[in-house]
Write a protein that holds these residues in place. Structure first.
Motif, PDB file in Angstrom:
ATOM      1  N   PRO A 128       0.873  -1.236  -0.139  1.00 41.43           N
ATOM      2  CA  PRO A 128       0.104   0.046   0.154  1.00 41.43           C
ATOM      3  C   PRO A 128       0.506   1.486   0.203  1.00 41.43           C
ATOM      4  O   PRO A 128       2.061   1.703   0.690  1.00 41.43           O
ATOM      5  CB  PRO A 128      -0.493   0.096   0.784  1.00 41.43           C
ATOM      6  N   THR A 129       0.357   2.039  -0.582  1.00 42.88           N
ATOM      7  CA  THR A 129       0.858   3.938   0.060  1.00 42.88           C
ATOM      8  C   THR A 129       0.415   4.934   0.679  1.00 42.88           C
ATOM      9  O   THR A 129      -1.012   4.727   0.777  1.00 42.88           O
ATOM     10  CB  THR A 129       1.623   4.128  -1.812  1.00 42.88           C
ATOM     11  N   LEU A 130       0.641   5.501   0.833  1.00 45.10           N
ATOM     12  CA  LEU A 130      -0.097   7.093   0.677  1.00 45.10           C
ATOM     13  C   LEU A 130      -1.442   7.661  -0.003  1.00 45.10           C
ATOM     14  O   LEU A 130      -2.441   7.725   0.163  1.00 45.10           O
ATOM     15  CB  LEU A 130       0.533   8.029   1.481  1.00 45.10           C
ATOM     16  N   PRO A 133      -3.588   4.146  -0.179  1.00 48.57           N
ATOM     17  CA  PRO A 133      -3.704   2.781   0.936  1.00 48.57           C
ATOM     18  C   PRO A 133      -4.752   1.483   0.785  1.00 48.57           C
ATOM     19  O   PRO A 133      -5.291   1.914   2.043  1.00 48.57           O
ATOM     20  CB  PRO A 133      -3.692   4.009   2.410  1.00 48.57           C
ATOM     21  N   MET A 134      -5.065   1.134  -0.453  1.00 51.99           N
ATOM     22  CA  MET A 134      -6.182   0.185   0.246  1.00 51.99           C
ATOM     23  C   MET A 134      -6.122  -0.496   1.119  1.00 51.99           C
ATOM     24  O   MET A 134      -4.751  -1.587   1.046  1.00 51.99           O
ATOM     25  CB  MET A 134      -6.003  -0.223  -1.318  1.00 51.99           C
ATOM     26  N   ALA A 135      -7.201  -1.431   1.907  1.00 49.87           N
ATOM     27  CA  ALA A 135      -6.298  -2.620   2.793  1.00 49.87           C
ATOM     28  C   ALA A 135      -6.241  -3.972   2.264  1.00 49.87           C
ATOM     29  O   ALA A 135      -5.855  -3.778   0.746  1.00 49.87           O
ATOM     30  CB  ALA A 135      -8.003  -2.601   2.952  1.00 49.87           C
ATOM     31  N   ARG A 139      -6.594  -5.428  -1.183  1.00 53.74           N
ATOM     32  CA  ARG A 139      -5.267  -5.455  -2.321  1.00 53.74           C
ATOM     33  C   ARG A 139      -4.648  -7.240  -3.058  1.00 53.74           C
ATOM     34  O   ARG A 139      -4.712  -7.490  -4.102  1.00 53.74           O
ATOM     35  CB  ARG A 139      -3.773  -5.218  -1.355  1.00 53.74           C
TER      36      ARG A 139
ATOM     37  N   PRO B 306       1.477   3.471   5.282  1.00 51.91           N
ATOM     38  CA  PRO B 306       0.307   4.293   4.785  1.00 51.91           C
ATOM     39  C   PRO B 306      -1.163   4.150   5.873  1.00 51.91           C
ATOM     40  O   PRO B 306      -2.417   4.123   4.941  1.00 51.91           O
ATOM     41  CB  PRO B 306       0.093   4.593   3.324  1.00 51.91           C
ATOM     42  N   CYS B 308      -2.657   0.957   6.380  1.00 49.54           N
ATOM     43  CA  CYS B 308      -4.039   1.173   5.812  1.00 49.54           C
ATOM     44  C   CYS B 308      -4.559  -0.218   6.593  1.00 49.54           C
ATOM     45  O   CYS B 308      -4.369  -0.798   7.156  1.00 49.54           O
ATOM     46  CB  CYS B 308      -3.673   0.816   4.299  1.00 49.54           C
ATOM     47  N   PRO B 309      -6.504  -0.169   6.660  1.00 45.84           N
ATOM     48  CA  PRO B 309      -6.892  -1.072   7.038  1.00 45.84           C
ATOM     49  C   PRO B 309      -6.933  -2.283   6.853  1.00 45.84           C
ATOM     50  O   PRO B 309      -6.068  -2.690   5.476  1.00 45.84           O
ATOM     51  CB  PRO B 309      -8.652  -0.839   7.130  1.00 45.84           C
ATOM     52  N   GLN B 312     -11.766  -2.925   4.409  1.00 45.99           N
ATOM     53  CA  GLN B 312     -12.177  -1.822   4.128  1.00 45.99           C
ATOM     54  C   GLN B 312     -13.971  -2.614   4.224  1.00 45.99           C
ATOM     55  O   GLN B 312     -14.714  -1.844   3.722  1.00 45.99           O
ATOM     56  CB  GLN B 312     -12.324  -1.019   3.155  1.00 45.99           C
TER      57      GLN B 312
END
Lengths: 618, 618
Positions: A128-130, A133-135, A139, B306, B308-309, B312
């Motif tokens: 993930p990236t800023l 920021p997918m969970a 992903r 970032p 991230c959960p 989601q």
């Protein structure tokens, strides 16, 4: 340009334009080659051997050199890395084939294509990236969709709990185990090529667990145990009564069963050096009463007319919901039952012996505490169930035991001297007698005229082996000093009577099914059951277990119910087949047949040989 | 012949040939009328009142007379039994309408169509016979298919266990509760018109449970409790740290939360006189950290860039798999989260306040331990989250308390005499001060110049109410004798500082979102939160919680997160809406915004009124 690629051993021919990898060509041509990583050159599973044309291929890539090492000199290549622009002949070695045939050691003559409902998929999940920021879950699912085209995949809630750590361990490189292209049941970091399942056969007397490697199609361990419910009754009717009469009866029987199954899980896993939590799939066959108790369903209406079960259809149920201590995310596939007294074990016997795929008529007899009988061919199958008692599995027999090391499995009696030769499992000094040994012994004693038509010992014979014992007349199979039990190994009058009850029930059931089908002869007779190694067909005829032994090709196939459970574990297509069988087959309720009692009494006798089906001697 | 049927109150017109029942005509015409039994004249749910044409209808049937009794004289008929061959005008009374609008008392201005994911279906299952001894489950599913057209319905394994007894109790007459037209979650004998669900709002400081009657669309009981996790840290970051630093930290927090939720379940059920096992559906909203802990998911990566959960997306999960002690077969619907610090509670606030359905710009501020801010309209929504601290919910405030009986909810301070008038919930002697009371008190003290620009008490004021207390300067809101706590009720300098931190964070967040959207004014401002009854918008302006109060229509909407949870329980279509909102909305990471710190410091001050958004006074 068009080049020819030939895949051995199938001989399948394919063409290529020189732009595609061997893996792509094989997929196009329908030649199944293993590929865990989806063609990324990582898993090293898609090995092929170049038999002709090696010199014209591009040199091995760095990945091939790293993965194959030594093997390159022997013509091995990775199918996903090699792009042929020449005519070549390839061999797909056994270990790279997806559609391997598996031969079960459990039962005779059974094999299956390896196509289990769970499979492993290797994927690389982006970090993930800023900006995005997918969970973790999303992903993972996005990568699975992009790389492998999987849509609408669920993740078991227990697996989601492992996700954040596993996904970060090797920078997003993970192997997921997917059930039925629908649900993720496990996730491991990096490449994981373990895939295990356990098949269960829950019998009234005996429970068997088979641990299978679902990637290699190999049986890793088999363990059996006495069903602890025998403490509450030795047949299904007494178990039902226990449930009906005790408020906590069902729960007691269920938890005893589960404790036993969970112990078997521990044993087979320890034997194979794996952990129970690594087992990600299970199949269960059992007669309807065992099926109900396993699921926590009250079996009491099975014993009351019209003998209907609570549920017949196959079920997929989470291991955690039935308290089976494998991976909590795993599914347990429960094979369908046909009727109150024809269960998933019989359906298992059918998928393992396949009478429904043949033109000629097969008679399958499953010898357990209940004797289930199936008769028919691809056009029609009839089935029924008889209460055979536990004799075939060693129960109610003075020196009866399960078919394990030290059990007498066959007997020879010299008609002149009455000297006895015993064959035991593992050739150990005898510890007891299993089902096939009992049939063999009684058959030999019949031949030697020690046992008479009504089943009683011949009073005119004088021999130290035939004597009055604690429980009445008995015949000594082995003297104490020859055994491993420091006691004479005997067959009692009562033991013979137990076998008579069992064979009479089977006899009546077979005769009624044959009459319903309008048959007087049968093309093939299969004897199934966990009664020992294999019953000698001769012996089965001598004791009159089978009405007319001469007209048929008799074969002893071992524990076919267990084999059916294994087949369903190895190949998911067997599920649909099992469901169709259960729906299509006709059930005959013997208790409603006016001829049953008469035929049962007739079957109690030991006949002279070569008599016809339904012509009682007296 | 063609006759006209008019349905009131909708005024919908339909035609009939005189061959169909009113129920059939209404279904054809899209006028939803309740019918539990599917038109069998049994359930008595499909009552209609004939307003015109009664005399031309056939006389009431026996079933109508039995079911309606007295009501027949008032024009009532059963829609399924009455076949009109005349022009008539009917009224569908409130209790017979399926698409009732439900008004939530929980939050202002929110209503929903009653369309929960579970519904009750009455069916009559045929008895088994010897000729057709079909199993209980299969007979049930066959009846459900035949009578109601349901295909491929699953039965939860726990329900199958109840089946054999329930199905025999009234000769096969049963009511099943079906989830999403897919799975049977419960079965009861005879007609069952109970249908309950519980909506949860899991806050960092407070947990609220709403028990709803899903047939009537009524709130039956609401109970709140302090989140017991406060013992492990009073904000989400400290909870995450606790999980990261203690090997069993997550499990401790999860089980504390579950104990509290299960106690609330018991309380609301006891209040309504039902059993927890009768609750067959639940919805949960919570910020992302509460969401993760509830599901047993490690929240530690939420605190690390970032941010991230683990997951989601919305989830459907069996109550038994998350240890929620309602019916084990029930599903818990967990609303989606947007980001590490914008959770399902914010999604709940949006579905309850609907900024995404309007053309004009709405600003929604959810005042909890985290202050979540949503800005936008149907074209675009922005959201962010700020650490507001627990002041709005009574935490960290000397005499802070939840908004329950006895809490000060608004304050008047006479600028001349500094005399104080308090309003408490239920008009009891004050026991403490809740969020809205704190805002009101500080606002009044600011107006009276007792509190100065930097938040300190004015040293020039001489009054017995303004004094040096144990914890520094404090202002006496009520003397001991006026309270229910035998102690002076005061606001301390520290209390004011807590509120300043909270309002500064909110101020910075709002300003950044407005700048990102390029806005200088807002059409509507909604204040949401479990801070008390309702915040006085005036007060919110005076303390500077909202940058520019004059340009907007400010409204205090109460606990909108909880209302969102209730709406999702009452209407399954809200699930898809929530999912779309979570996907479409843009998240702004305030910690990555270079202006945040400056705006935060600016927001600490109490400004003179009527100043503009981003023009700090000094």
């Amino acid at each position: 340009m068009r080049y020819t690629v030939i895949f051995q051993p199938s001989g399948k021919k394919a063409y290529t334009d020189g732009q595609h990898s061997i893996l792509q060509i094989s997929q196009e041509a329908g030649v199944p080659i293993e590929s865990l990583c989806g063609g990324k050159g990582i898993c090293g599973k898609c090995r092929v051997v170049v038999e002709n044309g090696n010199e014209k291929l591009p040199p091995p890539t760095e990945r091939e050199i790293k993965t194959l090492g030594e093997l390159i000199n022997r013509g091995y290549r990775l199918a996903c890395e090699t792009i042929p622009a020449c005519n070549i002949i390839l061999r797909v070695p056994e270990e790279s084939r997806i559609d391997r045939q598996v031969i079960l050691t459990t039962a005779k003559c059974v094999s299956a294509k390896l196509d289990p409902v769970i499979k492993n998929i290797y994927i690389e999940v982006p970090q993930p990236t800023l900006d995005n920021p997918m969970a973790d879950s999303e992903r993972l699912l996005t990568a699975l969709k992009g790389d492998h085209g999987f849509h609408n995949i669920l993740i078991d809630s227990m697996v989601i709990r492992k996700l954040p750590h596993i996904i970060r361990e090797y920078n997003g490189r993970v192997t997921v185990t997917i059930w039925d292209n629908r649900e993720i049941l496990d996730i491991a970091s990096g490449i994981n090529d373990n895939l295990y399942g356990i098949a269960f056969d829950i019998g009234t007397t005996t429970i068997v667990a088979y641990l299978m490697d679902l990637l290699k199609g190999k049986e890793l361990s088999v363990k059996a145990a006495m069903n602890p419910q025998v403490a509450y009754g030795d047949n299904v009717v007494s178990r039902i009564s226990y449930c009906a009469e005790n408020p906590d009866g069902l729960e007691k029987l269920r938890s005893a069963l589960l404790r036993c199954m969970n112990t078997l899980i521990e044993e087979v896993c320890e034997d194979a050096g794996i952990k129970p939590k690594q087992v990600l799939e299970s199949t269960v066959v059992g007669n309807t009463v065992m099926h109900h108790i396993f699921l926590g369903l009250d079996p009491q209406y099975i014993a009351l007319a019209p003998y209907c079960p609570v549920i017949q259809s196959p079920m997929q149920i989470k291991a955690r919901d039935v308290y089976l201590e494998i991976s909590p995310s795993a599914y347990v596939h429960i094979l369908p039952v046909k009727a109150g007294f024809v269960g998933g074990d019989t359906v298992g016997v059918i998928i393992a012996t396949e009478p429904h795929r043949r033109d000629h008529i097969t008679l399958v007899i499953d010898l357990g505490t209940n004797g289930e009988i199936v008769l028919g061919n691809r056009n029609r199958l009839l089935c029924c169930s008889t209460a055979a008692g536990p004799a075939f599995e060693g129960g109610h027999i003075k020196w009866g035991m399960r078919a394990t090391s030290g059990a007498v499995e066959s007997v020879r009696v010299d008609p002149e001297t009455l000297n006895v030769e015993l064959k035991t499992i593992d050739n150990r000094p005898p510890l007891g007698i299993c089902g096939s040994g009992l049939i063999s012994a009684v058959s030999e004693l019949k031949r030697a005229d020690v046992i008479m038509k009504k089943g009683n010992f011949n009073p005119e014979i004088s021999s130290p082996r035939l004597r009055e014992g604690q429980d009445g007349p008995e015949f000594v199979l082995a003297w104490a000093k020859e055994t491993g039990i420091r006691s004479d190994l005997v067959i009692t009058q009562q033991d013979v009577a137990e076998l008579q009850l069992a064979k009479a029930a089977i006899h009546a059931g077979i005769t009624i099914l044959m009459r319903r089908m309008g048959l007087t002869s049968i093309d093939r007779i299969l004897l199934a059951g966990a009664f020992g190694t294999y019953i000698n067909p001769e012996d089965a005829c001598v004791i009159g277990l089978i009405p007319d032994c001469l007209s048929a090709n008799i074969e002893s196939v071992g524990n076919a119910a267990g084999a059916g459970s294994c087949l369903a574990l190895l190949n998911k297509n067997k599920w649909k087949e099992a469901e169709r069988i259960a729906q299509k087959m006709d059930y005959v309720e013997l208790s409603a047949d006016p001829e049953f009692n008469e035929l049962f009494v007739e079957g109690m006798f030991f006949k002279s040989r070569h008599t016809q089906v339904s012509t009682p001697e007296e």
